[in-house]
Design a protein around this motif. Structure first.
Motif, PDB file in Angstrom:
ATOM      1  N   ALA A 160      13.723  21.602   0.215  1.00  8.38           N
ATOM      2  CA  ALA A 160      14.210  20.357   0.435  1.00  8.38           C
ATOM      3  C   ALA A 160      13.543  19.384   0.317  1.00  8.38           C
ATOM      4  O   ALA A 160      13.203  18.668   1.405  1.00  8.38           O
ATOM      5  N   ASP A 161      12.820  19.215  -0.843  1.00 10.74           N
ATOM      6  CA  ASP A 161      12.146  17.735  -0.915  1.00 10.74           C
ATOM      7  C   ASP A 161      12.060  17.457  -2.315  1.00 10.74           C
ATOM      8  O   ASP A 161      11.993  18.259  -3.218  1.00 10.74           O
ATOM      9  N   ALA A 162      12.312  16.060  -2.593  1.00 10.54           N
ATOM     10  CA  ALA A 162      12.221  15.824  -3.990  1.00 10.54           C
ATOM     11  C   ALA A 162      10.921  16.169  -4.797  1.00 10.54           C
ATOM     12  O   ALA A 162      11.029  16.345  -5.982  1.00 10.54           O
ATOM     13  N   THR A 163       9.862  15.706  -4.360  1.00 13.74           N
ATOM     14  CA  THR A 163       8.648  16.083  -4.766  1.00 13.74           C
ATOM     15  C   THR A 163       8.575  17.491  -5.128  1.00 13.74           C
ATOM     16  O   THR A 163       7.873  17.745  -6.320  1.00 13.74           O
ATOM     17  N   ARG A 164       8.905  18.426  -4.396  1.00 12.87           N
ATOM     18  CA  ARG A 164       8.582  19.923  -4.634  1.00 12.87           C
ATOM     19  C   ARG A 164       9.447  20.272  -5.700  1.00 12.87           C
ATOM     20  O   ARG A 164       9.234  21.222  -6.477  1.00 12.87           O
ATOM     21  N   LEU A 165      10.611  19.651  -5.776  1.00 11.82           N
ATOM     22  CA  LEU A 165      11.450  20.050  -7.075  1.00 11.82           C
ATOM     23  C   LEU A 165      10.898  19.404  -8.299  1.00 11.82           C
ATOM     24  O   LEU A 165      10.988  20.150  -9.291  1.00 11.82           O
ATOM     25  N   ARG A 166      10.293  18.316  -8.179  1.00 14.11           N
ATOM     26  CA  ARG A 166       9.766  17.776  -9.418  1.00 14.11           C
ATOM     27  C   ARG A 166       8.263  18.636  -9.850  1.00 14.11           C
ATOM     28  O   ARG A 166       8.288  18.888 -11.043  1.00 14.11           O
ATOM     29  N   ILE A 167       7.757  19.281  -8.851  1.00 12.89           N
ATOM     30  CA  ILE A 167       6.705  19.919  -9.028  1.00 12.89           C
ATOM     31  C   ILE A 167       7.109  21.340  -9.718  1.00 12.89           C
ATOM     32  O   ILE A 167       6.401  21.745 -10.648  1.00 12.89           O
ATOM     33  N   LEU A 168       8.080  21.947  -9.184  1.00 18.79           N
ATOM     34  CA  LEU A 168       8.708  23.236  -9.882  1.00 18.79           C
ATOM     35  C   LEU A 168       8.899  22.801 -11.211  1.00 18.79           C
ATOM     36  O   LEU A 168       8.784  23.793 -12.089  1.00 18.79           O
ATOM     37  N   ALA A 169       9.893  21.674 -11.580  1.00 16.17           N
ATOM     38  CA  ALA A 169      10.230  21.359 -12.917  1.00 16.17           C
ATOM     39  C   ALA A 169       8.946  21.080 -13.858  1.00 16.17           C
ATOM     40  O   ALA A 169       9.019  21.713 -15.073  1.00 16.17           O
ATOM     41  N   LEU A 170       7.944  20.489 -13.407  1.00 19.16           N
ATOM     42  CA  LEU A 170       6.669  20.368 -14.173  1.00 19.16           C
ATOM     43  C   LEU A 170       6.107  21.751 -14.549  1.00 19.16           C
ATOM     44  O   LEU A 170       5.462  22.033 -15.476  1.00 19.16           O
ATOM     45  N   LEU A 171       5.982  22.554 -13.511  1.00 21.46           N
ATOM     46  CA  LEU A 171       5.319  24.018 -13.662  1.00 21.46           C
ATOM     47  C   LEU A 171       6.114  24.939 -14.699  1.00 21.46           C
ATOM     48  O   LEU A 171       5.677  25.601 -15.340  1.00 21.46           O
TER      49      LEU A 171
END
Length: 318
Positions: free
Chosen positions: A12-23
């Motif tokens: 439930a946070d945009a940054t954490r979604l971005r991190i998941l996508a990068l990983l």
């Protein structure tokens, strides 16, 4: 239900979604994630902790660096499938910008390693000898490979061609690949001087110049610790192996010699048996044998795997 709540809270946070996508693209250090995201390392660390607590990411410490990768497939796979489905409805505007910055991080890594290789190509064999007794490693490799004839041999990251010099004569065809043109120039001169017949090509270990199932044996000798994505390198080696083909990795056991990052451009501070076994399994390889060679500044490991062949796993120390 509790697991689902933890996962949805973590996402439930945009940054954490971005991190998941990068990983999903590659394992990254916290500093590299901060660089791509344009945020401070402490802030990124907090986001990473939340993802790790939910089982969506995993942290691995190497010296003073902390690398972050995806968590277990059981939790990550359903999330990734949902995100991909939703992205078909509405594209994520952050994805393009993050992908560009991630490409810059990859370029920085590759440039650093390539620069070091070009600067040190002439003393490559001498640099290796500072870390471990190569004669002991070479004898162990010969013993592990055995006397079975080899059809097509590929030496991945051939450097000055030492593995081709030692084992090319056992193969019907021998191919060495390296990204460094200077390394290949030295290898050609060295192999020609010793009368070794082998083909040398400039290529990337993530895109080997062979078709599927074309090789009978592959060697990755003291190369994997330079790789940005070791799992991807192993998967590409597995792709070119024929059924029953063998992959032999010679590299360092996990260690804490942090100075090797700056001095010798090491991306990874060695590997554990568990890491290598997991990458083998993901690539469709079966671990066949492990050798431990102690006595040098660093412990050297040999990991042998076979493609599609049932083998007992042997663990030995020398």
């Amino acid at each position: 239900m509790t697991v689902a709540l933890d996962i949805f809270r973590a996402l439930a946070d945009a940054t954490r979604l971005r991190i998941l996508a990068l990983l999903r693209s590659m394992e990254l250090s916290v500093g590299e994630l901060a660089q791509v995201l344009g945020q401070s390392q402490p802030r990124v660390s907090r986001h990473v902790k939340i993802l790790c607590d939910a089982g969506l990411a995993e942290r691995r410490k190497e010296g003073s660096w902390v690398f972050v990768g995806l968590g277990g497939e059981g939790k990550v796979a359903p999330v990734v499938a949902a995100l991909d489905a939703w992205n078909l409805i509405e594209a994520d505007h952050w994805a393009v910008a993050d992908a560009a910055r991630l490409a810059a991080v990859r370029a920085d890594r590759a440039s650093s390693a390539a620069g070091w290789f070009e600067a040190n190509a002439g003393q490559w064999d001498a640099i290796r000898s500072l870390h471990v007794a190569e004669e002991q490693v070479e004898a162990a490799i010969a013993e592990v490979l055995g006397d079975l004839p080899i059809g097509q041999l590929i030496d991945i990251g051939t450097g000055t061609g030492r593995m081709l010099e030692l084992f090319g004569g056992k193969a019907r065809q021998a191919l060495g690949i390296d990204r460094s043109s200077e390394m290949l120039r030295l290898a050609r001169a060295k192999l020609s001087e010793r009368g070794v017949e082998a083909e040398l090509r400039q290529a990337d270990l993530y895109a080997l110049p062979l078709g599927d199932g074309a090789a009978d044996a592959a060697i990755i000798h003291h190369v994997l610790h330079f790789a940005q994505q070791p799992g991807a390198a192993i998967a590409e080696a597995a792709r070119v192996l024929s059924p029953g083909g063998r992959l032999l990795i010679a590299d360092f056991a996990a260690h804490d010699r942090e100075e090797l990052r700056a001095r010798d451009a090491h991306t990874r501070l060695g590997f554990s048996d568990e890491q290598i076994a997991a990458w083998f399994a993901a690539a469709g390889l079966m671990s066949a044998r492990t050798e431990t060679l102690e006595g040098g500044e660093l412990t050297v490991k040999l990991w042998l795997a076979r493609k599609g062949a049932e083998q007992l796993h042997e663990v030995r120390a020398a």
